[in-house]
Design an enzyme around this catalytic site. Structure first.
Site, PDB file in Angstrom:
ATOM      1  N   HIS A 263      69.590  39.747  12.061  1.00 52.35           N
ATOM      2  CA  HIS A 263      68.928  38.924  13.165  1.00 52.35           C
ATOM      3  C   HIS A 263      69.892  38.557  14.140  1.00 52.35           C
ATOM      4  O   HIS A 263      71.317  38.534  13.815  1.00 52.35           O
ATOM      5  CB  HIS A 263      68.359  37.563  12.313  1.00 52.35           C
ATOM      6  CG  HIS A 263      67.487  36.820  13.059  1.00 52.35           C
ATOM      7  ND1 HIS A 263      67.807  35.772  13.936  1.00 52.35           N
ATOM      8  CD2 HIS A 263      65.992  36.756  12.899  1.00 52.35           C
ATOM      9  CE1 HIS A 263      66.783  35.480  14.545  1.00 52.35           C
ATOM     10  NE2 HIS A 263      65.522  35.890  14.051  1.00 52.35           N
ATOM     11  N   ASP A 314      60.479  39.134   8.396  1.00 54.13           N
ATOM     12  CA  ASP A 314      59.693  40.077   8.157  1.00 54.13           C
ATOM     13  C   ASP A 314      59.689  40.593   6.547  1.00 54.13           C
ATOM     14  O   ASP A 314      58.958  41.578   6.311  1.00 54.13           O
ATOM     15  CB  ASP A 314      59.726  41.250   9.018  1.00 54.13           C
ATOM     16  CG  ASP A 314      59.369  40.577  10.660  1.00 54.13           C
ATOM     17  OD1 ASP A 314      58.114  40.078  10.453  1.00 54.13           O
ATOM     18  OD2 ASP A 314      59.947  41.021  11.519  1.00 54.13           O
TER      19      ASP A 314
HETATM   20  N1  ACO Z   1      69.876  47.995   9.095  1.00 53.82           N
HETATM   21  C1  ACO Z   1      70.909  48.326   9.120  1.00 53.82           C
HETATM   22  N2  ACO Z   1      71.732  47.926  10.074  1.00 53.82           N
HETATM   23  C2  ACO Z   1      71.595  46.971  10.899  1.00 53.82           C
HETATM   24  C3  ACO Z   1      70.222  46.314  10.863  1.00 53.82           C
HETATM   25  C4  ACO Z   1      69.507  46.735   9.892  1.00 53.82           C
HETATM   26  N3  ACO Z   1      68.062  46.162   9.745  1.00 53.82           N
HETATM   27  N4  ACO Z   1      70.285  45.310  11.867  1.00 53.82           N
HETATM   28  C5  ACO Z   1      71.571  45.358  12.309  1.00 53.82           C
HETATM   29  N5  ACO Z   1      72.225  46.356  11.940  1.00 53.82           N
HETATM   30  C6  ACO Z   1      73.710  46.693  12.349  1.00 53.82           C
HETATM   31  C7  ACO Z   1      73.589  47.422  13.366  1.00 53.82           C
HETATM   32  O1  ACO Z   1      73.309  48.982  13.360  1.00 53.82           O
HETATM   33  C8  ACO Z   1      74.790  47.016  14.082  1.00 53.82           C
HETATM   34  O2  ACO Z   1      75.690  47.922  13.356  1.00 53.82           O
HETATM   35  P1  ACO Z   1      77.134  48.402  14.135  1.00 53.82           P
HETATM   36  O3  ACO Z   1      77.689  47.276  14.637  1.00 53.82           O
HETATM   37  O4  ACO Z   1      77.722  49.221  13.073  1.00 53.82           O
HETATM   38  O5  ACO Z   1      76.466  49.314  15.363  1.00 53.82           O
HETATM   39  C9  ACO Z   1      74.978  45.474  13.734  1.00 53.82           C
HETATM   40  O6  ACO Z   1      74.214  45.382  12.521  1.00 53.82           O
HETATM   41  C10 ACO Z   1      74.585  44.646  14.686  1.00 53.82           C
HETATM   42  O7  ACO Z   1      73.256  44.868  14.810  1.00 53.82           O
HETATM   43  P2  ACO Z   1      72.389  44.900  16.097  1.00 53.82           P
HETATM   44  O8  ACO Z   1      71.147  45.913  16.211  1.00 53.82           O
HETATM   45  O9  ACO Z   1      73.406  45.050  17.576  1.00 53.82           O
HETATM   46  O10 ACO Z   1      71.925  43.540  16.248  1.00 53.82           O
HETATM   47  P3  ACO Z   1      70.847  42.829  17.255  1.00 53.82           P
HETATM   48  O11 ACO Z   1      71.172  41.311  17.129  1.00 53.82           O
HETATM   49  O12 ACO Z   1      70.917  43.525  18.561  1.00 53.82           O
HETATM   50  O13 ACO Z   1      69.533  42.992  16.565  1.00 53.82           O
HETATM   51  C11 ACO Z   1      67.590  42.978  15.029  1.00 53.82           C
HETATM   52  C12 ACO Z   1      68.868  42.186  15.900  1.00 53.82           C
HETATM   53  C13 ACO Z   1      66.675  43.452  16.000  1.00 53.82           C
HETATM   54  C14 ACO Z   1      66.840  41.945  14.147  1.00 53.82           C
HETATM   55  C15 ACO Z   1      68.420  44.173  14.088  1.00 53.82           C
HETATM   56  O14 ACO Z   1      68.842  43.393  13.209  1.00 53.82           O
HETATM   57  C16 ACO Z   1      67.244  45.011  13.664  1.00 53.82           C
HETATM   58  O15 ACO Z   1      67.157  46.040  14.215  1.00 53.82           O
HETATM   59  N6  ACO Z   1      66.722  44.602  12.522  1.00 53.82           N
HETATM   60  C17 ACO Z   1      65.744  45.413  11.895  1.00 53.82           C
HETATM   61  C18 ACO Z   1      64.278  45.134  12.672  1.00 53.82           C
HETATM   62  C19 ACO Z   1      63.693  43.829  12.188  1.00 53.82           C
HETATM   63  O16 ACO Z   1      63.597  43.704  11.070  1.00 53.82           O
HETATM   64  N7  ACO Z   1      63.057  43.199  13.245  1.00 53.82           N
HETATM   65  C20 ACO Z   1      62.680  41.943  12.996  1.00 53.82           C
HETATM   66  C21 ACO Z   1      63.384  40.588  13.224  1.00 53.82           C
HETATM   67  S1  ACO Z   1      62.841  39.125  12.907  1.00 53.82           S
HETATM   68  C22 ACO Z   1      61.682  38.951  14.064  1.00 53.82           C
HETATM   69  O17 ACO Z   1      61.681  39.276  15.316  1.00 53.82           O
HETATM   70  C23 ACO Z   1      60.673  38.357  13.775  1.00 53.82           C
END
Ligand code: ACO
Length: 378
Positions: A263, A314
């Site tokens: 998140h 989710d």
């Molecule tokens: N699985 C694996 N790795 C992850 C995940 C995940 N679900 N989420 C974040 N990471 C990792 C990223 O790869 C990144 O790693 P790195 O630094 O080694 O490159 C680090 O954690 C930071 O992640 P970001 O994607 O930069 O985080 P951001 O704040 O941009 O995105 C988000 C947040 C979109 C929720 C992200 O965590 C994600 O894509 N999660 C999966 C999709 C999801 O569950 N979305 C629902 C969110 S809740 C909602 O909107 C209702």
């Protein structure tokens, strides 16, 4: 509060405070709607009470709640000619969120007040949207399955009528309560991607329907509301408790994202996920399929151990809806059925102190190019 910094280009506006808001707040792992903790609202309120709270900045008195229920009931029936047209639209091979986005846009054409800027008319538009978005989702499923359309009951809640109109049978009161709690948990969430989209559209002083359609488009994506559907597809793909740990490790090694984890704002856990986890455990047991919860818990442990990421709203909502027998691709439209109440609160807040959103883009393209006629281009 998150650190604010200038020049946050290409960072998804991370840490940028884009507006002031009095609708919902996130501080560490505490989420409040209008100052009330989500745990208290989930345990004690109804979705209708939460709608009132989000729109009026206070909990309703008994009479006010009863009036709101009556108004929502009065508006939940969809315009007949619209239903006829929707029956003609494709549903097979169509994602229900794409259908919903189109249907809500069409709904505006039957709403004579859709362009009004008068407060009472806008309030009626909001009531119609809150009542009719869930009605549209249930309608989609009935049309897709070639089933008769079920009329909502005028004396029942949004949660009851959604399940009743979806399945065509009297819903289990326990499931109505669970579903109502899900609607409360998903109603608002500060400046999330879809609420922000709604506010950006509203900030041009466009109409409420246009702002809600923008929000539906944003919610649809798998990084936002679309993740709940992806979670259930992932669980089905993994198939068994035994396979869960290895599957997750391999996916992480391949730098894949595990849906339902991570998140932007919560770094110490999403309070909604904690509530939904308990609901998932109870419901998967009730439905005779406890392995879905067990697999989810194993994935949760593995993602935390391997990557330090916690589940978001989710993750456990997927198995809650699955245990209720709801088709997987309706999970995100259900999210929209609840979140529309929050979007509307944001749209009204935006109108009340509006300035158009117009950020800048930092130029990184080429400069000073000389124009050439067609025959001289290489
Ligand atoms: N699985 C694996 N790795 C992850 C995940 C995940 N679900 N989420 C974040 N990471 C990792 C990223 O790869 C990144 O790693 P790195 O630094 O080694 O490159 C680090 O954690 C930071 O992640 P970001 O994607 O930069 O985080 P951001 O704040 O941009 O995105 C988000 C947040 C979109 C929720 C992200 O965590 C994600 O894509 N999660 C999966 C999709 C999801 O569950 N979305 C629902 C969110 S809740 C909602 O909107 C209702």
């Amino acid at each position: 509060m998150a650190e604010v910094y200038a020049g946050a280009v290409d960072k998804g506006l991370e840490g940028v405070v884009a507006c002031t808001t009095g609708i919902s707040s996130i501080v560490d792992a505490t989420l409040c709607y209008r100052g009330y903790r989500i745990e208290d609202l989930a345990e004690n309120s109804t979705f209708e009470e939460v709608i009132y709270l989000l729109w009026n900045d206070r909990l309703p008195k008994a009479e006010e709640l009863s009036q709101l229920r009556q108004q929502l009931n009065q508006f939940q029936e969809l315009p007949g000619p619209l239903v006829q047209l929707l029956k003609e639209m494709p549903t097979q091979g169509v994602h229900p969120m794409a259908w919903l986005r189109t249907a809500v846009s069409m709904l505006a054409l039957w709403d004579g007040e859709s362009q009004s800027t008068e407060a009472e008319a806008q309030h009626r538009v909001a009531l119609r949207l809150c009542a009719q978005v869930p009605a549209l989702v249930a309608l989609f499923e009935r049309i897709r399955q070639g089933q008769d359309i079920v009329a909502p009951r005028p004396d029942q809640s949004i949660a009851y009528n959604f399940l009743y109109c979806l399945k065509g049978t009297e819903p289990d009161p326990e499931l109505v309560k669970v579903f109502d709690t899900c609607l409360i948990l998903h109603a608002d969430h500060e400046l999330n991607c879809s609420a922000f989209s709604a506010r950006v559209t509203a900030s041009s002083l466009s109409d409420i329907y246009s702002a809600v359609v923008s929000a539906i488009g944003a919610l649809k994506g798998p990084l936002h509301g679309g993740a709940n559907e992806q979670v259930m597809l992932m669980l089905k793909d993994i198939g068994s408790l035994e396979a869960a740990k290895t599957w997750v490790k391999e996916a992480l090694e391949q730098k894949k994202k595990i849906m339902g984890f991570g998140h932007r704002v919560y770094k110490n856990g999403d309070p909604r996920a904690k509530i939904l986890r308990g609901m998932s455990e109870a419901l998967t047991k009730k439905s005779g399929e406890p392995h879905w919860y067990q697999m989810s818990a194993a994935i949760d442990d593995t993602v935390q151990a391997e990557k330090g990421l916690l589940p978001n709203v989710d993750f456990y909502s997927a198995t809650v809806y699955y245990s209720m027998g709801i088709p997987i691709d309706l999970y995100t439209p259900i999210f929209a059925s609840s979140r529309v109440s929050g979007w509307l609160a944001h749209i009204f807040e935006q109108y009340s102190k509006n300035r158009i959103y117009r950020p800048r883009g930092e130029w990184v393209g080429r400069e000073g190019l000389a124009w050439k006629p067609l025959d001289q281009r290489t």
